[in-house]
Motif scaffolding. Structure first.
Motif, PDB file in Angstrom:
ATOM      1  N   GLN A  26       0.845  -1.182   0.000  1.00 18.26           N
ATOM      2  CA  GLN A  26       0.000   0.000   0.000  1.00 18.26           C
ATOM      3  C   GLN A  26       0.885   1.239   0.000  1.00 18.26           C
ATOM      4  O   GLN A  26       1.770   1.384   0.844  1.00 18.26           O
ATOM      5  N   ASN A  27       0.664   2.125  -0.940  1.00 15.68           N
ATOM      6  CA  ASN A  27       1.396   3.385  -0.945  1.00 15.68           C
ATOM      7  C   ASN A  27       0.907   4.218   0.237  1.00 15.68           C
ATOM      8  O   ASN A  27      -0.280   4.518   0.340  1.00 15.68           O
ATOM      9  N   TYR A  33      -1.921   9.440   4.324  1.00 15.37           N
ATOM     10  CA  TYR A  33      -1.624  10.860   4.412  1.00 15.37           C
ATOM     11  C   TYR A  33      -2.538  11.815   3.651  1.00 15.37           C
ATOM     12  O   TYR A  33      -2.572  12.997   3.980  1.00 15.37           O
ATOM     13  N   CYS A  34      -3.235  11.351   2.628  1.00 16.88           N
ATOM     14  CA  CYS A  34      -3.852  12.288   1.684  1.00 16.88           C
ATOM     15  C   CYS A  34      -5.370  12.349   1.795  1.00 16.88           C
ATOM     16  O   CYS A  34      -6.012  11.484   2.380  1.00 16.88           O
ATOM     17  N   SER A  35      -5.924  13.379   1.169  1.00 14.37           N
ATOM     18  CA  SER A  35      -7.373  13.571   1.181  1.00 14.37           C
ATOM     19  C   SER A  35      -8.034  12.678   0.140  1.00 14.37           C
ATOM     20  O   SER A  35      -7.431  12.317  -0.883  1.00 14.37           O
ATOM     21  N   ARG A 355       3.463   8.334 -14.620  1.00 13.04           N
ATOM     22  CA  ARG A 355       2.387   7.687 -13.866  1.00 13.04           C
ATOM     23  C   ARG A 355       2.649   7.718 -12.363  1.00 13.04           C
ATOM     24  O   ARG A 355       1.728   7.659 -11.554  1.00 13.04           O
ATOM     25  N   ILE A 356       3.932   7.806 -12.009  1.00  9.98           N
ATOM     26  CA  ILE A 356       4.308   7.853 -10.595  1.00  9.98           C
ATOM     27  C   ILE A 356       4.493   9.287 -10.120  1.00  9.98           C
ATOM     28  O   ILE A 356       3.920   9.707  -9.112  1.00  9.98           O
ATOM     29  N   VAL A 357       5.285  10.055 -10.865  1.00 13.68           N
ATOM     30  CA  VAL A 357       5.708  11.380 -10.393  1.00 13.68           C
ATOM     31  C   VAL A 357       4.545  12.370 -10.329  1.00 13.68           C
ATOM     32  O   VAL A 357       4.405  13.098  -9.337  1.00 13.68           O
ATOM     33  N   LEU A 358       3.719  12.433 -11.369  1.00 16.36           N
ATOM     34  CA  LEU A 358       2.663  13.445 -11.370  1.00 16.36           C
ATOM     35  C   LEU A 358       1.656  13.225 -10.241  1.00 16.36           C
ATOM     36  O   LEU A 358       1.392  14.147  -9.458  1.00 16.36           O
ATOM     37  N   PRO A 359       1.086  12.025 -10.112  1.00 15.51           N
ATOM     38  CA  PRO A 359       0.152  11.854  -8.981  1.00 15.51           C
ATOM     39  C   PRO A 359       0.827  12.007  -7.624  1.00 15.51           C
ATOM     40  O   PRO A 359       0.297  12.684  -6.731  1.00 15.51           O
TER      41      PRO A 359
END
Length: 503
Positions: A26-27, A33-35, A355-359
């Protein structure tokens, strides 16, 4: 004779027999951490539903410009199935495994849901029509989610700065006690940097809105659309404008490759990474002040600071803020390298990293803002400790006032300075070598040389005389910097409550 140690045997983790979320990585950005709002923007449902909306924009625009073969029934079916449904993900997954092409898999899946439109979905377009245009929509929407959150943090810190505008505290340069500031003045340093981040994101958003990829074809020449419209350049140009307006952008880039320029990603991630630096800076300041016990972040009634040391109140929010800010700051290099590595009209080595960096850059920024919101809503100022630390250093700081007072009485500055120098070293030795309180002022009182200004000592020792224009600086920052910057966010900021941390 040396003995070769055999490695200890270890068991290979067993493959889970039941598909469970607890058996899959799980990231933590997603799980901790996020909304929910930010996570949804970059979710599979929003991604593929946005693709469908872009296909609708294209079909509508092509029909409006007289392209035959696109029926009203086809458009109705496309609109009725604009939101991808749960069962359709499995259909698309099977097709993508078969075709090794995600866009064509979703063209097929959408066609099954809207059979009247099956033949005209994606007409004249290349894959980047949906993938890149959708990414730009996500970037815009994600910035729009961050901006009012950032404005809310600035507003909360502004209230804090106003409340403590005149409360003296030690300043620190080189990690050493320096000329005094105020608690509120220090907060304006954070506010000014956050205002820069607000302006950076606003500028990146404005530029993004005028650089939509639009309907450009496989190498940016619009050749496929020119063929569809039988060489009518005006209608091809109008198609680009219509699609851009329907997507909510002000203008399309005039010249693109197969993709929109990855320079746009660089500028947006730069703005986010710069904010990450600010987040770590603020978190570091709070951690240092917590170490001095001058300032504390919120601490809940049942919160545990340490599993072993029950008395501790660790600044875990600020530590997490530093950690996430550090990650965010480093994303800028990934965006830069990806932009530099693009070949001619297109290469696919940008796909996986974007796909990784932008999100994740936006998720990190969102997490930092949640933390900053939470921290700034409940900062605790320990005035007694601040005054105690001032009193420890004040005798040395007061020497400049004492020298000036003696000069005003007609005494030599150089002679006064020498008396102060000798007495300061004596007092410093008592503090450092004997661990006793600073007795410099008592030494001055007992020295006959300083008799002319003894009655002024209390005034000369008042911390309020050492803070310069700190209160006025707070007022000016709030009036001339914060107030105009936050005016456009008044309604949105009012809807943002105090942030609760999930862990």
């Amino acid at each position: 004779m040396s003995t070769v140690m055999e490695p200890a045997p270890h068991a290979t983790p067993a493959k889970p027999t039941v598909d469970s979320q607890y058996d899959t990585y799980q990231n933590p950005l997603n799980s901790r951490y996020c909304s929910a709002e930010m996570k949804y923007i970059f979710s599979p449902r929003n991604r593929f539903s946005t693709w469908r909306k872009l296909w609708i924009h294209l079909a509508e625009s092509e029909r409006e410009l007289g392209l035959e073969g696109i029926t009203e029934d086809a458009l109705v079916q496309m609109r009725n199935h604009a939101q991808i449904q749960d069962q359709e993900f499995a259909i698309a997954a099977v097709e993508e495994k078969r075709r090794r092409h995600d866009v064509m898999a979703h063209v097929h899946t959408y066609g099954l849901a809207a059979p009247a439109a099956e033949k005209i979905i994606h007409w004249g377009a290349t894959s980047c029509y949906v993938t890149d245009n959708a990414d730009q929509i996500f970037l815009r929407d994600a910035i729009d989610l961050l901006l009012p959150k950032l404005a809310a943090v600035i507003q909360r810190l502004s209230h804090f700065a106003q409340e403590y505008r005149s409360v003296p505290c030690l300043g620190y340069t080189h990690g050493q006690a320096a000329q005094m500031v105020t608690v509120g003045k220090r907060a304006t340093i954070w506010i000014e940097d956050l205002l820069d981040d607000l302006h950076n994101l606003e500028h990146a958003r404005e530029r993004l809105l005028g650089k939509f990829r639009g309907a450009k074809g496989t190498t940016g020449t619009q050749a496929s659309f020119l063929a569809i419209f039988q060489g009518d350049h005006a209608r091809v140009k109008k198609l680009d404008e219509l699609v851009t307006r329907k997507a909510g952008f002000t203008a399309a880039a005039r010249s693109t490759t197969q993709t929109y320029s990855r320079k746009i990603d660089v500028d947006i991630v730069h703005a986010l990474s710069s904010f990450g630096c600010t987040a770590e800076r603020i978190g570091g300041d709070i951690r240092h002040l917590a170490m001095f016990k001058e300032l504390e972040e919120p601490f809940e009634q049942d919160q545990i600071g340490s599993s072993a040391m029950a008395y501790k109140r660790n600044p875990m929010r600020s530590e997490r803020l530093c950690s996430l800010g550090r990650i965010l700051a480093n994303f800028s290099a990934d965006a830069e390298q990806t932009y530099k590595s693009q070949w001619l009209e297109r290469s696919l080595d940008d796909s996986a990293i974007r796909r990784i960096v932008l999100p994740e850059s936006f998720l990190c920024a969102d997490a930092c803002l949640i933390l900053l919101n939470n921290i700034s809503s409940g900062l605790v100022v320990n005035r007694a400790v601040i005054r105690q630390r001032i009193d420890l250093e004040l005798p040395f700081m007061a020497t400049e006032n004492i020298i000036m007072a003696m000069v005003n009485k007609g005494y030599s500055r150089q002679e006064t300075h020498e008396y102060i120098r000798v007495l300061s070293h004596e007092a410093g030795a008592v503090v450092k070598q004997e661990g006793k309180p600073n007795d410099l002022i008592e030494r001055i009182r007992k020295n006959a040389f300083f008799e002319p200004i003894l009655e002024q000592l209390e005034v000369l020792m008042d911390p309020a005389t050492f803070i310069g224009r700190s209160p006025e600086i707070v007022d000016e920052v709030l009036e001339y910097d914060v107030k105009p910057a936050l005016k456009k966010y008044e309604g949105a900021v009012g809807r943002i409550g105090d942030a609760d941390l999930s862990v």
